[in-house]
Design a protein around this motif. Structure first.
Motif, PDB file in Angstrom:
ATOM      1  N   ASP A   3       1.015  -1.324   0.012  1.00 49.78           N
ATOM      2  CA  ASP A   3       0.061   0.001   0.000  1.00 49.78           C
ATOM      3  C   ASP A   3       0.805   1.023   0.056  1.00 49.78           C
ATOM      4  O   ASP A   3       0.425   2.290  -0.833  1.00 49.78           O
ATOM      5  CB  ASP A   3      -0.838   0.048   1.252  1.00 49.78           C
ATOM      6  N   SER A   4       2.041   1.226   0.977  1.00 49.77           N
ATOM      7  CA  SER A   4       2.823   2.231   1.058  1.00 49.77           C
ATOM      8  C   SER A   4       4.016   2.002   1.951  1.00 49.77           C
ATOM      9  O   SER A   4       3.867   0.814   2.708  1.00 49.77           O
ATOM     10  CB  SER A   4       2.139   3.647   1.437  1.00 49.77           C
ATOM     11  N   PHE A   5       5.012   2.525   1.527  1.00 45.10           N
ATOM     12  CA  PHE A   5       6.178   2.136   2.385  1.00 45.10           C
ATOM     13  C   PHE A   5       7.371   3.153   2.490  1.00 45.10           C
ATOM     14  O   PHE A   5       7.059   4.223   1.701  1.00 45.10           O
ATOM     15  CB  PHE A   5       6.909   0.785   1.715  1.00 45.10           C
ATOM     16  N   ASP A   6       8.314   3.097   3.325  1.00 45.82           N
ATOM     17  CA  ASP A   6       9.305   3.878   3.482  1.00 45.82           C
ATOM     18  C   ASP A   6      10.320   3.785   2.407  1.00 45.82           C
ATOM     19  O   ASP A   6      10.994   2.890   2.545  1.00 45.82           O
ATOM     20  CB  ASP A   6       9.918   3.918   4.833  1.00 45.82           C
ATOM     21  N   ALA A   7      10.521   4.638   1.425  1.00 43.99           N
ATOM     22  CA  ALA A   7      11.357   4.400   0.422  1.00 43.99           C
ATOM     23  C   ALA A   7      12.937   4.632   0.761  1.00 43.99           C
ATOM     24  O   ALA A   7      13.735   3.935   0.256  1.00 43.99           O
ATOM     25  CB  ALA A   7      11.312   5.571  -0.535  1.00 43.99           C
ATOM     26  N   VAL A   8      13.121   4.935   1.805  1.00 47.89           N
ATOM     27  CA  VAL A   8      14.555   5.089   2.281  1.00 47.89           C
ATOM     28  C   VAL A   8      14.933   3.638   2.746  1.00 47.89           C
ATOM     29  O   VAL A   8      15.833   2.973   2.423  1.00 47.89           O
ATOM     30  CB  VAL A   8      14.751   6.292   3.508  1.00 47.89           C
ATOM     31  N   ALA A   9      14.319   3.221   3.878  1.00 50.02           N
ATOM     32  CA  ALA A   9      14.607   1.987   4.467  1.00 50.02           C
ATOM     33  C   ALA A   9      14.444   0.698   3.680  1.00 50.02           C
ATOM     34  O   ALA A   9      15.216  -0.206   3.734  1.00 50.02           O
ATOM     35  CB  ALA A   9      13.795   1.849   5.946  1.00 50.02           C
ATOM     36  N   GLU A  10      13.222   0.968   2.837  1.00 50.58           N
ATOM     37  CA  GLU A  10      12.776  -0.312   1.999  1.00 50.58           C
ATOM     38  C   GLU A  10      13.127  -0.444   0.701  1.00 50.58           C
ATOM     39  O   GLU A  10      12.940  -1.406   0.066  1.00 50.58           O
ATOM     40  CB  GLU A  10      11.460  -0.597   2.532  1.00 50.58           C
ATOM     41  N   PHE A  11      13.632   0.615   0.216  1.00 51.09           N
ATOM     42  CA  PHE A  11      14.047   0.511  -1.185  1.00 51.09           C
ATOM     43  C   PHE A  11      15.677   1.113  -1.318  1.00 51.09           C
ATOM     44  O   PHE A  11      16.681   0.401  -1.707  1.00 51.09           O
ATOM     45  CB  PHE A  11      13.134   1.330  -1.956  1.00 51.09           C
ATOM     46  N   ALA A  12      15.749   2.665  -1.097  1.00 50.25           N
ATOM     47  CA  ALA A  12      17.035   3.085  -1.054  1.00 50.25           C
ATOM     48  C   ALA A  12      18.214   2.399  -0.313  1.00 50.25           C
ATOM     49  O   ALA A  12      19.255   2.266  -0.799  1.00 50.25           O
ATOM     50  CB  ALA A  12      16.904   4.666  -0.487  1.00 50.25           C
ATOM     51  N   GLU A  13      17.845   1.987   0.937  1.00 46.45           N
ATOM     52  CA  GLU A  13      19.136   1.384   1.534  1.00 46.45           C
ATOM     53  C   GLU A  13      19.032  -0.170   1.123  1.00 46.45           C
ATOM     54  O   GLU A  13      19.935  -0.938   1.085  1.00 46.45           O
ATOM     55  CB  GLU A  13      18.569   1.316   3.238  1.00 46.45           C
ATOM     56  N   SER A  14      17.901  -1.016   0.921  1.00 47.66           N
ATOM     57  CA  SER A  14      17.858  -2.215   0.734  1.00 47.66           C
ATOM     58  C   SER A  14      18.602  -2.648  -0.697  1.00 47.66           C
ATOM     59  O   SER A  14      19.502  -3.774  -1.073  1.00 47.66           O
ATOM     60  CB  SER A  14      16.578  -3.211   0.456  1.00 47.66           C
ATOM     61  N   PHE A  15      18.540  -2.023  -1.503  1.00 47.93           N
ATOM     62  CA  PHE A  15      19.139  -2.119  -2.953  1.00 47.93           C
ATOM     63  C   PHE A  15      20.689  -2.376  -2.829  1.00 47.93           C
ATOM     64  O   PHE A  15      21.143  -3.207  -3.176  1.00 47.93           O
ATOM     65  CB  PHE A  15      18.481  -1.096  -4.196  1.00 47.93           C
ATOM     66  N   PRO A  16      21.126  -1.145  -2.713  1.00 41.56           N
ATOM     67  CA  PRO A  16      22.898  -1.200  -2.488  1.00 41.56           C
ATOM     68  C   PRO A  16      23.426  -2.340  -1.388  1.00 41.56           C
ATOM     69  O   PRO A  16      24.307  -3.079  -1.807  1.00 41.56           O
ATOM     70  CB  PRO A  16      23.224   0.069  -2.159  1.00 41.56           C
ATOM     71  N   THR A  17      22.433  -2.380  -0.270  1.00 39.96           N
ATOM     72  CA  THR A  17      23.147  -3.224   0.627  1.00 39.96           C
ATOM     73  C   THR A  17      22.870  -4.701   0.173  1.00 39.96           C
ATOM     74  O   THR A  17      23.521  -5.413   0.730  1.00 39.96           O
ATOM     75  CB  THR A  17      22.634  -3.024   2.188  1.00 39.96           C
ATOM     76  N   THR A  18      21.998  -5.035  -0.917  1.00 47.00           N
ATOM     77  CA  THR A  18      22.010  -6.316  -1.317  1.00 47.00           C
ATOM     78  C   THR A  18      23.076  -6.528  -2.638  1.00 47.00           C
ATOM     79  O   THR A  18      23.854  -7.613  -2.382  1.00 47.00           O
ATOM     80  CB  THR A  18      20.505  -6.413  -1.806  1.00 47.00           C
ATOM     81  N   VAL A  19      23.025  -5.567  -3.533  1.00 45.53           N
ATOM     82  CA  VAL A  19      23.874  -5.909  -4.624  1.00 45.53           C
ATOM     83  C   VAL A  19      25.344  -5.441  -4.333  1.00 45.53           C
ATOM     84  O   VAL A  19      26.082  -6.303  -4.965  1.00 45.53           O
ATOM     85  CB  VAL A  19      23.497  -4.933  -5.722  1.00 45.53           C
ATOM     86  N   PHE A  20      25.683  -4.426  -3.538  1.00 42.66           N
ATOM     87  CA  PHE A  20      26.914  -4.174  -3.350  1.00 42.66           C
ATOM     88  C   PHE A  20      28.011  -5.022  -2.860  1.00 42.66           C
ATOM     89  O   PHE A  20      28.976  -5.431  -3.218  1.00 42.66           O
ATOM     90  CB  PHE A  20      27.063  -2.674  -2.778  1.00 42.66           C
ATOM     91  N   PRO A  21      27.500  -5.908  -1.504  1.00 45.30           N
ATOM     92  CA  PRO A  21      28.256  -6.787  -0.935  1.00 45.30           C
ATOM     93  C   PRO A  21      28.470  -7.840  -1.972  1.00 45.30           C
ATOM     94  O   PRO A  21      29.649  -8.514  -1.909  1.00 45.30           O
ATOM     95  CB  PRO A  21      27.549  -7.267   0.394  1.00 45.30           C
ATOM     96  N   LYS A  22      27.733  -8.115  -2.716  1.00 48.06           N
ATOM     97  CA  LYS A  22      27.729  -9.249  -3.912  1.00 48.06           C
ATOM     98  C   LYS A  22      28.933  -8.947  -4.730  1.00 48.06           C
ATOM     99  O   LYS A  22      29.514  -9.680  -5.202  1.00 48.06           O
ATOM    100  CB  LYS A  22      26.380  -9.512  -4.584  1.00 48.06           C
ATOM    101  N   ALA A  23      28.846  -7.817  -5.341  1.00 49.00           N
ATOM    102  CA  ALA A  23      29.756  -7.097  -6.287  1.00 49.00           C
ATOM    103  C   ALA A  23      31.126  -7.205  -5.663  1.00 49.00           C
ATOM    104  O   ALA A  23      31.845  -7.565  -6.364  1.00 49.00           O
ATOM    105  CB  ALA A  23      29.480  -5.818  -6.916  1.00 49.00           C
ATOM    106  N   VAL A  24      31.404  -6.798  -4.414  1.00 52.83           N
ATOM    107  CA  VAL A  24      32.356  -6.966  -3.840  1.00 52.83           C
ATOM    108  C   VAL A  24      33.039  -8.355  -3.528  1.00 52.83           C
ATOM    109  O   VAL A  24      34.051  -8.564  -3.443  1.00 52.83           O
ATOM    110  CB  VAL A  24      32.548  -6.054  -2.259  1.00 52.83           C
TER     111      VAL A  24
END
Ligand code: OVM
Length: 405
Positions: free
Chosen positions: A139-160
């Protein structure tokens, strides 16, 4: 000494401005401060800290890129490493000058080349698809905690190639690194207060045995095997990944959602031509300047635009202001996804210009491309809240809803 640097006297001819550029209300809403800084003059003296500030495009670029007059080795925050101990061993790429800088930078350039960034693209796309599909059901969500933070913290550790990527610690470490660049204000104190535990975790995460084969981290240790850097330096460069790679991209994604949510007609242009994703990202960077300011230190007596600058002067380079200078941009207040703002300073400029920008662009390209495919509208549910940061201009929270195409 003020805040770990030598306070200078006002140079002749420089405007004197009694302001605290690190006051939370200015950091949260900097546009008026940017405009006044540019209006005051090419070089402005700030008595509160005994520093200079530049915010017009031309002078900001001049000071930021001239590494022989305006050094990084004395720290890129208010602390002058010549007079104060740094809060952590200085970065061997950010906080050094040529020629030492050239050697470490070369290794990082290779580890984050366009080819390496392209090889991550599928992983970035798949993660963006999964994440956005899930967010579309909410319905709605916090774009900071649930999108902006989740994306890099998911993909960046994998890339490294991190074996364990603790999202909380990665985000908090980034905040420490960037907030440490300001004065000893409550913002810096709050971030550094969490230091001991996080530093211990980060240091361990940089070790070779914590890195998987094939990741960007391992590439640095391979450069050490080849004799380009030492094994110890490889560990420090992994630390640079973790310092500069997370908070920056978290902020960029939040800021992009803010820009596109507030400018639906621009978002429609992106939907109509998803190949605008790259250009859109550059405009988000120009318009919001995730890294709003970094300092340099004058390493000799010099002058800029006729204003004498004494050796040891700290110069606050307000990138966010340069990116809004009407003399450079014409109509900087308009967010236009197809502007293609060549030469913006959000990634810096010159030998220290962001070495991770290929990876950052690949991440954002995935996020914006998938958004444009799957999302018809980004609805802002409440007025977004900005988080005052000593070097970062980031959202604290932004309740949004994503609508299906
Ligand atoms: C580093 C580092 C830290 C923060 C920012 C940055 C923007 C680099 O540790 O090397 O570049």
């Amino acid at each position: 000494m003020i805040e770990g640097h030598k306070a200078i006297a006002p140079p002749k001819g420089a405007a004197i401005w009694d302001i605290d550029p690190y006051a939370p209300e200015i950091l949260a809403k900097p546009e008026a401060y940017y405009a006044e800084l540019r209006a005051k003059g090419p070089v402005v003296f700030i008595p509160k800290y005994g520093i200079l500030a530049v915010g017009r495009f031309a002078e900001t670029k001049e000071v930021f890129s001239d590494y022989s007059r305006f050094v990084s080795s004395r720290g890129v925050g208010l602390d002058d490493f010549k007079h104060t101990r740094a809060w952590r061993p200085p970065s061997i790429i950010l906080e050094v000058d040529p020629p030492e800088h050239t050697r470490t930078r070369k290794v990082m350039i290779k580890a984050m080349s366009p080819r390496v960034a392209a090889s991550q693209r599928d992983m970035f796309m798949q993660t963006a698809e999964t994440m956005i599909d899930d967010l579309l059901t909410r319905d709605s969500f916090d774009a900071v905690a649930e999108f902006a933070e989740s994306f890099p913290t998911t993909v960046f550790p994998k890339a490294v190639g991190m074996k364990d990527g603790n999202p909380r610690h990665l985000v908090d470490y980034g905040a420490m690194v960037f907030n440490s660049l300001g004065p000893d204000n409550p913002i810096r104190q709050a971030s550094l207060g969490r230091a001991p535990q996080i530093i211990a975790w980060i240091t361990k995460a940089c070790a070779r045995d914590r890195l998987l084969k094939g990741g960007m981290g391992e590439m640095l240790y391979k450069a050490a095997d080849a004799g380009e850097i030492t094994q110890e330096e490889a560990g420090f460069l992994v630390r640079s990944f973790l310092s500069a790679g997370v908070d920056t991209t978290v902020t960029a994604i939040g800021n992009a959602l803010y820009c596109l949510g507030r400018n639906p007609q621009e978002y429609d242009k992106l939907r109509a031509g998803p190949s605008l994703a790259r250009a859109c990202f550059e405009e988000v960077l120009r318009y919001t300047s995730p890294v709003h300011s970094f300092c340099r230190t004058a390493n000799l007596d010099t002058q800029v635009s006729g204003i004498a600058i004494k050796e040891s002067s700290k110069v606050l380079c307000v990138l966010g202001s340069a990116n809004m200078d009407p003399d450079k941009w014409g109509d900087p207040e308009n967010f236009r996804v197809d502007r293609k703002p060549q030469g913006h300073l959000a990634f810096g400029v010159g030998v220290h210009g962001c070495v991770g920008q290929n990876v950052a662009r690949a991440e954002m390209d995935a996020v914006l491309t998938v958004l444009a495919q799957k999302v018809s509208r980004i609805e802002l549910k409440r007025e977004p809240v900005w988080r005052p940061g000593n070097a970062m201009h980031a959202l604290d929270s932004m309740q949004i809803r994503l609508h299906h195409v």
